[in-house]
Design a protein around this motif. Structure first.
Motif, PDB file in Angstrom:
ATOM      1  N   SER A   6       0.829  -1.200   0.000  1.00  0.00           N
ATOM      2  CA  SER A   6       0.000   0.000   0.000  1.00  0.00           C
ATOM      3  C   SER A   6       0.867   1.255   0.000  1.00  0.00           C
ATOM      4  N   LEU A   7       1.944   1.248   0.783  1.00  0.00           N
ATOM      5  CA  LEU A   7       2.864   2.386   0.824  1.00  0.00           C
ATOM      6  C   LEU A   7       3.510   2.606  -0.538  1.00  0.00           C
ATOM      7  N   PHE A   8       3.815   1.532  -1.240  1.00  0.00           N
ATOM      8  CA  PHE A   8       4.397   1.627  -2.583  1.00  0.00           C
ATOM      9  C   PHE A   8       3.452   2.359  -3.539  1.00  0.00           C
ATOM     10  N   PHE A   9       2.166   1.993  -3.519  1.00  0.00           N
ATOM     11  CA  PHE A   9       1.199   2.643  -4.404  1.00  0.00           C
ATOM     12  C   PHE A   9       1.009   4.118  -4.050  1.00  0.00           C
ATOM     13  N   GLU A  10       0.885   4.395  -2.740  1.00  0.00           N
ATOM     14  CA  GLU A  10       0.679   5.785  -2.324  1.00  0.00           C
ATOM     15  C   GLU A  10       1.895   6.649  -2.674  1.00  0.00           C
ATOM     16  N   THR A  11       3.072   6.104  -2.496  1.00  0.00           N
ATOM     17  CA  THR A  11       4.297   6.842  -2.839  1.00  0.00           C
ATOM     18  C   THR A  11       4.387   7.055  -4.346  1.00  0.00           C
ATOM     19  N   THR A  12       3.980   6.044  -5.109  1.00  0.00           N
ATOM     20  CA  THR A  12       3.983   6.160  -6.568  1.00  0.00           C
ATOM     21  C   THR A  12       3.072   7.290  -7.027  1.00  0.00           C
ATOM     22  N   GLN A  13       1.905   7.398  -6.378  1.00  0.00           N
ATOM     23  CA  GLN A  13       0.941   8.427  -6.761  1.00  0.00           C
ATOM     24  C   GLN A  13       1.466   9.837  -6.486  1.00  0.00           C
ATOM     25  N   ILE A  14       2.053  10.045  -5.316  1.00  0.00           N
ATOM     26  CA  ILE A  14       2.444  11.411  -4.932  1.00  0.00           C
ATOM     27  C   ILE A  14       3.715  11.872  -5.651  1.00  0.00           C
ATOM     28  N   THR A  15       4.522  10.922  -6.124  1.00  0.00           N
ATOM     29  CA  THR A  15       5.768  11.310  -6.798  1.00  0.00           C
ATOM     30  C   THR A  15       5.609  11.384  -8.316  1.00  0.00           C
ATOM     31  N   GLY A  16       4.380  11.256  -8.815  1.00  0.00           N
ATOM     32  CA  GLY A  16       4.191  11.284 -10.264  1.00  0.00           C
ATOM     33  C   GLY A  16       4.912  10.136 -10.931  1.00  0.00           C
ATOM     34  N   ILE A  17       4.654   8.930 -10.426  1.00  0.00           N
ATOM     35  CA  ILE A  17       5.303   7.695 -10.904  1.00  0.00           C
ATOM     36  C   ILE A  17       6.825   7.877 -10.890  1.00  0.00           C
ATOM     37  N   TYR A  18       7.324   8.336  -9.710  1.00  0.00           N
ATOM     38  CA  TYR A  18       8.767   8.472  -9.476  1.00  0.00           C
ATOM     39  C   TYR A  18       9.438   9.388 -10.504  1.00  0.00           C
ATOM     40  N   GLY A  19       8.734  10.490 -10.838  1.00  0.00           N
ATOM     41  CA  GLY A  19       9.319  11.506 -11.712  1.00  0.00           C
ATOM     42  C   GLY A  19       9.090  11.284 -13.186  1.00  0.00           C
ATOM     43  N   ILE A  20       8.517  10.131 -13.568  1.00  0.00           N
ATOM     44  CA  ILE A  20       8.264   9.877 -14.997  1.00  0.00           C
ATOM     45  C   ILE A  20       7.192  10.833 -15.515  1.00  0.00           C
ATOM     46  N   TYR A  21       6.187  11.085 -14.675  1.00  0.00           N
ATOM     47  CA  TYR A  21       5.125  12.025 -15.033  1.00  0.00           C
ATOM     48  C   TYR A  21       5.269  13.222 -14.103  1.00  0.00           C
ATOM     49  N   ASN A  22       5.625  14.350 -14.652  1.00  0.00           N
ATOM     50  CA  ASN A  22       6.019  15.491 -13.843  1.00  0.00           C
ATOM     51  C   ASN A  22       4.884  16.134 -13.050  1.00  0.00           C
ATOM     52  N   CYS A  23       3.654  15.890 -13.453  1.00  0.00           N
ATOM     53  CA  CYS A  23       2.510  16.533 -12.796  1.00  0.00           C
ATOM     54  C   CYS A  23       1.646  15.468 -12.130  1.00  0.00           C
ATOM     55  N   ILE A  27      -2.916  11.937  -4.839  1.00  0.00           N
ATOM     56  CA  ILE A  27      -2.298  12.377  -3.596  1.00  0.00           C
ATOM     57  C   ILE A  27      -1.963  11.177  -2.716  1.00  0.00           C
ATOM     58  N   PHE A  28      -1.107  11.426  -1.750  1.00  0.00           N
ATOM     59  CA  PHE A  28      -0.781  10.406  -0.744  1.00  0.00           C
ATOM     60  C   PHE A  28      -1.889  10.442   0.313  1.00  0.00           C
ATOM     61  N   ASP A  29      -2.710   9.379   0.361  1.00  0.00           N
ATOM     62  CA  ASP A  29      -3.859   9.347   1.267  1.00  0.00           C
ATOM     63  C   ASP A  29      -3.555   8.396   2.429  1.00  0.00           C
ATOM     64  N   VAL A  30      -3.401   8.960   3.616  1.00  0.00           N
ATOM     65  CA  VAL A  30      -3.099   8.142   4.788  1.00  0.00           C
ATOM     66  C   VAL A  30      -4.242   7.182   5.099  1.00  0.00           C
ATOM     67  N   ASP A  31      -5.484   7.623   4.856  1.00  0.00           N
ATOM     68  CA  ASP A  31      -6.642   6.751   5.117  1.00  0.00           C
ATOM     69  C   ASP A  31      -6.570   5.490   4.269  1.00  0.00           C
ATOM     70  N   ASP A  32      -6.175   5.653   2.995  1.00  0.00           N
ATOM     71  CA  ASP A  32      -6.029   4.478   2.122  1.00  0.00           C
ATOM     72  C   ASP A  32      -4.966   3.536   2.661  1.00  0.00           C
ATOM     73  N   LEU A  33      -3.877   4.109   3.147  1.00  0.00           N
ATOM     74  CA  LEU A  33      -2.790   3.293   3.688  1.00  0.00           C
ATOM     75  C   LEU A  33      -3.267   2.491   4.904  1.00  0.00           C
ATOM     76  N   ILE A  34      -4.026   3.143   5.783  1.00  0.00           N
ATOM     77  CA  ILE A  34      -4.536   2.478   6.985  1.00  0.00           C
ATOM     78  C   ILE A  34      -5.544   1.395   6.616  1.00  0.00           C
ATOM     79  N   LEU A  35      -6.486   1.723   5.726  1.00  0.00           N
ATOM     80  CA  LEU A  35      -7.540   0.771   5.358  1.00  0.00           C
ATOM     81  C   LEU A  35      -6.968  -0.436   4.618  1.00  0.00           C
ATOM     82  N   ASN A  36      -6.032  -0.194   3.692  1.00  0.00           N
ATOM     83  CA  ASN A  36      -5.436  -1.317   2.962  1.00  0.00           C
ATOM     84  C   ASN A  36      -4.650  -2.232   3.899  1.00  0.00           C
TER      85      ASN A  36
END
Length: 235
Positions: A6-23, A27-36
């Motif tokens: 879950s942390l991997f997906f949330e981090t991927t989202q907030i970093t724009g696929i690790y810089g591949i997509y600049n925009c 967002i990084f959603d803590v609720d999603d992390l907790i629920l997953n």
């Protein structure tokens, strides 16, 4: 592992696929992390219960050979024996303490004590027989052919008790009334939903398991006898 994924997906989202997509548009959603992570935890807890109902092929073949050596008891008779024993507990409550109190807690304590007396103590001192199995003219033996040890009877009792206990716990949580503004209200809701979800899954699996046993006509053991290494045999 569930938390890390879950942390991997949330981090991927907030970093724009690790810089591949600049925009980044997520967002990084803590609720999603907790629920997953909580979902992974519940799956980890529920999985052993479900797996216990479906034995491995090797164990199934080994126990099938043991069953062939003894007289098979129809699965319907096995179910009726359990139902008779349980209804005896309900009737005893209604004719004794149930006449004087309507306390759910007292009823649960009484039924729990009677349950383990009837399914553990009675067959232990009565050569593997309960009142229900005696009425339907069969008893429980260990897979090695001897009398059932207390460890096996305890496992069988717990396996039979778990669905009932889960239902009782859910009823207790349902009866609790909390103000929606209470700090404990969200925890109460999530706990109640988790217990309800577990209960639905458990009863669905038990229904399928029972249907399979009935179709097999006693060539397979019910889960509560399987986990306890017990075999029903005609007297």
């Amino acid at each position: 592992m569930g938390f890390a994924l879950s942390l991997f997906f949330e981090t991927t989202q907030i970093t724009g696929i690790y810089g591949i997509y600049n925009c980044p548009y997520r967002i990084f959603d803590v609720d999603d992390l907790i629920l997953n992570s909580t979902g992974a935890l519940f799956g980890f807890i529920i999985a052993p219960v479900i797996l216990a109902l479906f034995p491995s092929r090797d164990k199934l073949i080994a126990k099938a050979n043991k069953l062939k050596e003894s007289s098979l008891v129809p699965p319907l008779s096995q179910l009726l024996a359990v139902i008779i024993d349980y209804f005896l507990i309900k009737i005893s409550w209604s004719l004794t303490f149930g006449l004087f109190t309507s306390s759910e807690f007292a009823e649960i304590v009484y039924k729990t004590i009677c349950f383990f007396i009837l399914f553990l103590v009675v067959p232990l001192i009565w050569d593997g027989k309960t009142i229900g199995t005696n009425i339907l003219r069969f008893k429980l033996i260990h897979v090695d052919g001897g009398a059932p040890p207390w460890q096996s009877l305890l496992k069988r009792s717990i396996a039979l008790y778990l669905p009932l206990a889960t239902s009782w716990i859910l009823n207790i949580f349902d009866s609790i009334e909390l103000d929606m503004n209470s700090i404990l209200y969200p925890y109460h809701v999530w706990t109640t939903m988790a217990i309800f979800g577990f209960l639905v899954i458990m009863w669905a699996v038990l229904f399928i398991h029972t249907a399979v046993i009935l179709i097999k006509r006693g060539k397979r053991n019910f889960y509560f006898d399987y986990v306890a290494d017990l075999v029903p045999r005609k007297k």
